[in-house]
Every structure is written in structure tokens, then in C-alpha cells.
Design a protein around this motif. Structure first.
Motif, PDB file in Angstrom:
ATOM      1  N   ALA A 207      44.856  42.581  41.324  1.00  0.00           N
ATOM      2  CA  ALA A 207      43.487  42.308  41.785  1.00  0.00           C
ATOM      3  C   ALA A 207      43.087  43.227  42.939  1.00  0.00           C
ATOM      4  CB  ALA A 207      43.373  40.845  42.209  1.00  0.00           C
ATOM      5  N   VAL A 208      44.059  43.586  43.774  1.00  0.00           N
ATOM      6  CA  VAL A 208      43.756  44.407  44.943  1.00  0.00           C
ATOM      7  C   VAL A 208      43.800  45.902  44.595  1.00  0.00           C
ATOM      8  CG1 VAL A 208      46.008  44.805  46.058  1.00  0.00           C
ATOM      9  CG2 VAL A 208      44.042  44.091  47.450  1.00  0.00           C
ATOM     10  N   GLY A 209      44.145  46.206  43.350  1.00  0.00           N
ATOM     11  CA  GLY A 209      44.083  47.602  42.893  1.00  0.00           C
ATOM     12  C   GLY A 209      45.381  48.367  43.051  1.00  0.00           C
ATOM     13  N   GLN A 210      46.473  47.685  43.394  1.00  0.00           N
ATOM     14  CA  GLN A 210      47.745  48.397  43.566  1.00  0.00           C
ATOM     15  C   GLN A 210      48.506  48.564  42.267  1.00  0.00           C
ATOM     16  OE1 GLN A 210      49.771  46.184  46.563  1.00  0.00           O
ATOM     17  NE2 GLN A 210      48.518  47.042  48.194  1.00  0.00           N
ATOM     18  N   ARG A 211      48.204  47.713  41.290  1.00  0.00           N
ATOM     19  CA  ARG A 211      48.849  47.837  39.982  1.00  0.00           C
ATOM     20  C   ARG A 211      47.769  47.746  38.921  1.00  0.00           C
ATOM     21  NH1 ARG A 211      53.984  48.198  41.187  1.00  0.00           N
ATOM     22  NH2 ARG A 211      54.445  47.331  43.233  1.00  0.00           N
ATOM     23  N   GLU A 212      48.029  48.442  37.815  1.00  0.00           N
ATOM     24  CA  GLU A 212      46.973  48.605  36.816  1.00  0.00           C
ATOM     25  C   GLU A 212      46.663  47.313  36.077  1.00  0.00           C
ATOM     26  OE1 GLU A 212      46.298  51.672  33.173  1.00  0.00           O
ATOM     27  OE2 GLU A 212      47.817  52.167  34.688  1.00  0.00           O
ATOM     28  N   ARG A 213      47.714  46.689  35.551  1.00  0.00           N
ATOM     29  CA  ARG A 213      47.483  45.454  34.794  1.00  0.00           C
ATOM     30  C   ARG A 213      48.719  44.572  34.830  1.00  0.00           C
ATOM     31  NH1 ARG A 213      47.847  49.294  30.717  1.00  0.00           N
ATOM     32  NH2 ARG A 213      45.594  49.476  30.684  1.00  0.00           N
ATOM     33  N   LEU A 214      48.447  43.285  34.618  1.00  0.00           N
ATOM     34  CA  LEU A 214      49.539  42.318  34.519  1.00  0.00           C
ATOM     35  C   LEU A 214      50.144  42.407  33.129  1.00  0.00           C
ATOM     36  CD1 LEU A 214      50.977  39.687  35.675  1.00  0.00           C
ATOM     37  CD2 LEU A 214      49.249  38.422  34.371  1.00  0.00           C
ATOM     38  N   GLN A 215      51.451  42.296  33.070  1.00  0.00           N
ATOM     39  CA  GLN A 215      52.102  42.121  31.771  1.00  0.00           C
ATOM     40  C   GLN A 215      52.380  40.640  31.612  1.00  0.00           C
ATOM     41  OE1 GLN A 215      55.526  44.806  31.727  1.00  0.00           O
ATOM     42  NE2 GLN A 215      54.206  46.287  30.703  1.00  0.00           N
ATOM     43  N   VAL A 216      51.808  40.062  30.567  1.00  0.00           N
ATOM     44  CA  VAL A 216      52.057  38.644  30.275  1.00  0.00           C
ATOM     45  C   VAL A 216      53.268  38.585  29.353  1.00  0.00           C
ATOM     46  CG1 VAL A 216      51.141  36.564  29.180  1.00  0.00           C
ATOM     47  CG2 VAL A 216      49.635  38.017  30.578  1.00  0.00           C
ATOM     48  N   PHE A 217      54.327  37.920  29.837  1.00  0.00           N
ATOM     49  CA  PHE A 217      55.601  37.934  29.094  1.00  0.00           C
ATOM     50  C   PHE A 217      55.599  36.903  27.969  1.00  0.00           C
ATOM     51  CE2 PHE A 217      57.472  39.286  33.426  1.00  0.00           C
ATOM     52  CZ  PHE A 217      57.255  40.627  33.159  1.00  0.00           C
ATOM     53  N   GLY A 218      54.965  37.245  26.871  1.00  0.00           N
ATOM     54  CA  GLY A 218      55.009  36.406  25.673  1.00  0.00           C
ATOM     55  C   GLY A 218      53.827  35.464  25.561  1.00  0.00           C
TER      56      GLY A 218
END
Ligand code: NAD
Ligand code: WQD
Length: 346
Positions: A207-218
């Protein structure tokens, strides 16, 4: 009471220090800072108006620990100090046994030598492994599924043996489910080094822009929407339970093992949506394979904590997300940040 807080500069420890100070207890923090920032005590002073006494030491340093117990007359200890990353514990099990079990043994020996016989100790829902049913009561089968979890289970068992051997020793084992959120001031919060292992700090960094996207594990678990379900708990609710447990040991003079959770299961996607509402930001995500070792659904039966401590979680998922976002947006680099508000998104 005069309380020693091991690991008091860490995420849950520093929130507990705030509540101990607010409820009139005196606090000494012992922390090696292996997973926390030296900025935390300054933030605690800003927050509470009281500078906590801090000793930088590793619990396995028996000489330093004996000197600490010789300096203060503690009424009780709250023991947070441990390493807590499940994946790292699988790669370096001996480090986890040494730090978590070795540190706990050294602490108990120092307590015994000094005649300090009250301890509130951080346990975890991880001691239930993959539970047979939910909600999970305290009498459910115990089972460690990784070296970190084994250190938590062994610590509980060691404390049980110690209470058998020493009639006057009193222990509170607090089994936390999934602590998230931050103090509503935005001055203290969770500051994981490197890539976050846990869901909420990962969402915050996206959300703060430090990582591109969340990986949802399954998304093929037998749950409400196919994603994993957990019992997220506001860290200030959790912190309050430690003060309640200390007061219980004093008042009831009995040992205690309780679950600390809300009793409500929330899926990954439900948490993500709640966070988007609270922050006003879109959190991009992709569904990837299940994470090895994850279970479908775990949430607490928190009835016993209410019966014994009069404790129940008060804050809902919206409050958890709002406070996690306030902390992250005011401190995008964690404790390396200045604490000034960040600009709005373009
Ligand atoms: P944290 O890493 O933020 O805090 C732990 C603190 O202990 C850190 O400040 C670290 O520097 C210190 N520490 C570690 N080993 C030490 C040693 N040998 N001597 C002195 N200090 C040492 O972790 P946290 O999230 O605040 O967790 C606190 C406790 O709660 C841990 O025992 C953890 O296993 C347990 N727990 C955490 C969670 C969670 O999701 N955060 C869930 C269940 C249980
Ligand atoms: C929650 C849900 C993931 C990250 C761990 C430890 C446990 C305890 C708390 C200390 C799961 C999913 C996660 C991500 C995702 N710690 N997830 N993407 O696994 O319940 O518990 O922390 O005692 O011992 O095992 O918490 O926050 O890692 O995961 O989809 O990037 O989020 O699969 O369903 P978990 P978590």
C-alpha cells in the motif's frame, strides 16, 4: 509492580510496555535488539512521557542477566524475547533452539536465583499445528509443525515442569493468534526487517508503494473464499491481556494458559478489502501456489481468557487496518522514518 520485560523493544513488547506504564507499573526492558530498533525507547518516551529503563543484553549472557537481577527487585517478568520467523527456523533450527529455549532457560535460572517467581510468557497458536476443528480451545491437541513452533511448545512444557517442582512459581502462558495493527498514535508499530513473512506487514508495504503486489498463497482452500482464514487480533488488545495476566497471577495465585484471539476467522481477501477501505489505497495482488506448511483455517475459542481474566478483544478488523495503515504511512521506513505524514498518492 516492578516488571522486567524481555524483548520489550519488539513489536508486541513495546505495546505492552505502554500499557504497563499507563497502568502505573515500573518497567525495565532487556533486549538484544537482534530484531528491533534502538529508536523504540525514544518513541515510548514520546508516547508515555516516561523513559523506560533499557538494558541491551542477550538473555543467554548469564553474567549480564545475573547483574540485572542483582540491580532491581522485580515482582514479575513478561517474557517476549525470541526469534519468530517460521521459514528461518526451518533453515536454522539450532539457532532457534539456542536463542529461544536457551534464552528461556537462562531467564528461569536467573529468576530462580533471585527469588522472582511470576512469569507471563509469549506462546502462540502455532502450538496447535493443524487443528482438528475450529474454533480451537486450549485443550485441543498440541503439535509443533516447525522448529519455531517446537520452541514455543517446549517452553510451555518446561514451565509446566518448573511449576511442578516449585510450588510457588506462577506462570501465564498466553497463546497469541495473529497480532496485527499498531498503537493508534502511529508512533510504534511492526517494523519487519527485509521481506515481511506475515500478511499484514506485507499488505502495508504494498500500500505504501515499497512492494509491487501481494502474493496470495492459494485460493483453493475449503474456506469462505478459498483463501486462508486466521484470527487477527489488534496488538493493543493483546498488550492489555499481559497486564491482565500479571494481575491475575498476583490476585488468583494460580497458573494460566489461555488463547488470545477475537474468536472470529477472517480470510486473506477479507483482510485485504478491509485494508483498502481503511487506507483508501488499492492493494494489487496475484494468487500464487499455497505456502508449504500453511493450514486452511485457524481461529481461537477465547472463552477461557474472558472467564479467567475478564479479557476480550475490543477492536475489529477495521480498527486493525486503520492503525496498521497510520503506522505505515507515518513511518514508511519503519523506525528509520521521521514520523511525518507522507504525501497523498497521485
Ligand atoms: P519481535 O521480534 O518484534 O520481538 C522480540 C524481541 O526480542 C526483539 O526486540 C528481539 O530483539 C528480542 N530478542 C530476541 N532474542 C533475544 C535474546 N536472546 N535476548 C534478548 N532479546 C532478544 O517479535 P514479536 O512479534 O514482538 O513477538 C514477541 C513474542 O511473541 C515472541 O516470543 C514471539 O514468538 C511471540 N509471538 C509472536 C507472534 C506474532 O505474530 N508476532 C505470534 C505468536 C507469538
Ligand atoms: C496469514 C495468512 C497465509 C503472507 C504465522 C506463524 C505463526 C505466528 C503468526 C508466531 C495465511 C496468507 C501471508 C503473504 C499470503 N507467529 N499470506 N501472502 O501463517 O497464520 O502465522 O505468524 O507465533 O507461528 O506461522 O500468519 O501472516 O504469515 O499468514 O497470502 O504474503 O495470510 O497463507 O493464510 P500465519 P501469516
Amino acid at each position: 509492580m516492578h516488571i522486567l520485560v524481555t524483548g520489550g523493544a519488539g513489536y508486541i513488547g513495546c505495546h505492552t510496555c505502554v500499557q504497563l506504564l499507563e497502568r502505573g507499573h515500573r518497567v525495565v526492558i532487556a533486549d538484544s535488539f537482534v530484531n528491533s530498533s534502538p529508536a523504540v525507547p525514544r518513541r515510548l518516551q514520546r508516547l508515555t512521557g516516561t523513559a523506560p529503563v533499557v538494558h541491551r543484553l542477550d538473555l543467554r549472557d548469564k553474567t549480564a542477566l545475573a547483574a540485572l537481577f542483582a540491580t532491581y527487585r522485580f515482582d514479575a517478568v513478561v517474557h517476549f524475547a525470541a526469534l519468530k520467523a517460521v521459514g528461518e527456523s526451518c533453515a536454522k533450527p539450532l539457532d532457534y533452539f539456542d536463542n529461544n529455549i536457551g534464552g528461556t532457560i537462562a531467564l528461569l535460572q536467573a529468576m530462580k536465583a533471585a527469588g522472582v517467581r511470576r512469569l507471563v510468557s509469549s506462546s502462540s497458536a502455532t502450538v496447535y499445528g493443524d487443528p482438528e476443528s475450529v474454533p480451537v480451545p486450549e485443550h485441543a491437541r498440541l503439535q509443533a509443525s516447525n522448529p519455531y513452533g517446537r520452541t514455543k511448545l517446549i517452553a510451555e512444557q518446561m514451565l509446566g515442569d518448573l511449576c511442578q517442582a516449585d510450588d510457588g512459581f506462577r506462570v501465564g502462558n498466553l497463546r497469541y493468534f495473529n497480532p496485527v495493527g499498531a498503537h493508534p498514535s502511529g508512533l510504534i508499530g511492526e517494523d519487519p526487517g527485509g521481506i515481511p513473512n506475515n500478511l499484514m506487514p506485507y499488505i502495508c508495504q504494498v500500500a505504501v508503494g515499497q512492494r509491487e503486489r501481494l502474493q496470495v498463497f492459494g485460493d483453493d482452500y475449503p474456506t469462505v473464499d478459498g483463501t486462508g482464514v486466521r484470527d487477527y487480533l489488534h496488538v493493543t488488545d493483546l498488550a492489555r491481556a499481559h497486564v491482565d495476566a500479571l494481575e491475575y497471577l498476583q490476585r488468583a495465585d494460580r497458573n494460566l494458559t489461555v488463547n488470545l484471539g477475537t474468536g472470529r476467522g477472517v480470510s486473506v481477501l477479507e483482510l485485504l478489502r478491509a485494508f483498502e477501505r481503511a487506507s483508501g489505497r488499492v492493494v494489487p495482488y496475484e494468487v500464487v501456489a499455497r505456502r508449504p506448511g500453511d493450514v486452511a483455517e485457524v481461529y481461537a475459542d477465547p472463552t477461557l481468557a474472558e472467564q479467567l481474566l475478564g479479557w476480550r478483544a475490543q477492536l475489529d478488523v477495521d480498527a486493525m487496518c486503520r492503525d496498521a495503515w497510520r503506522w505505515q504511512s507515518l513511518n514508511p521506513q519503519g523506525y528509520r522514518s521521521t514520523g511525518k505524514p507522507m504525501p497523498a498518492p497521485k
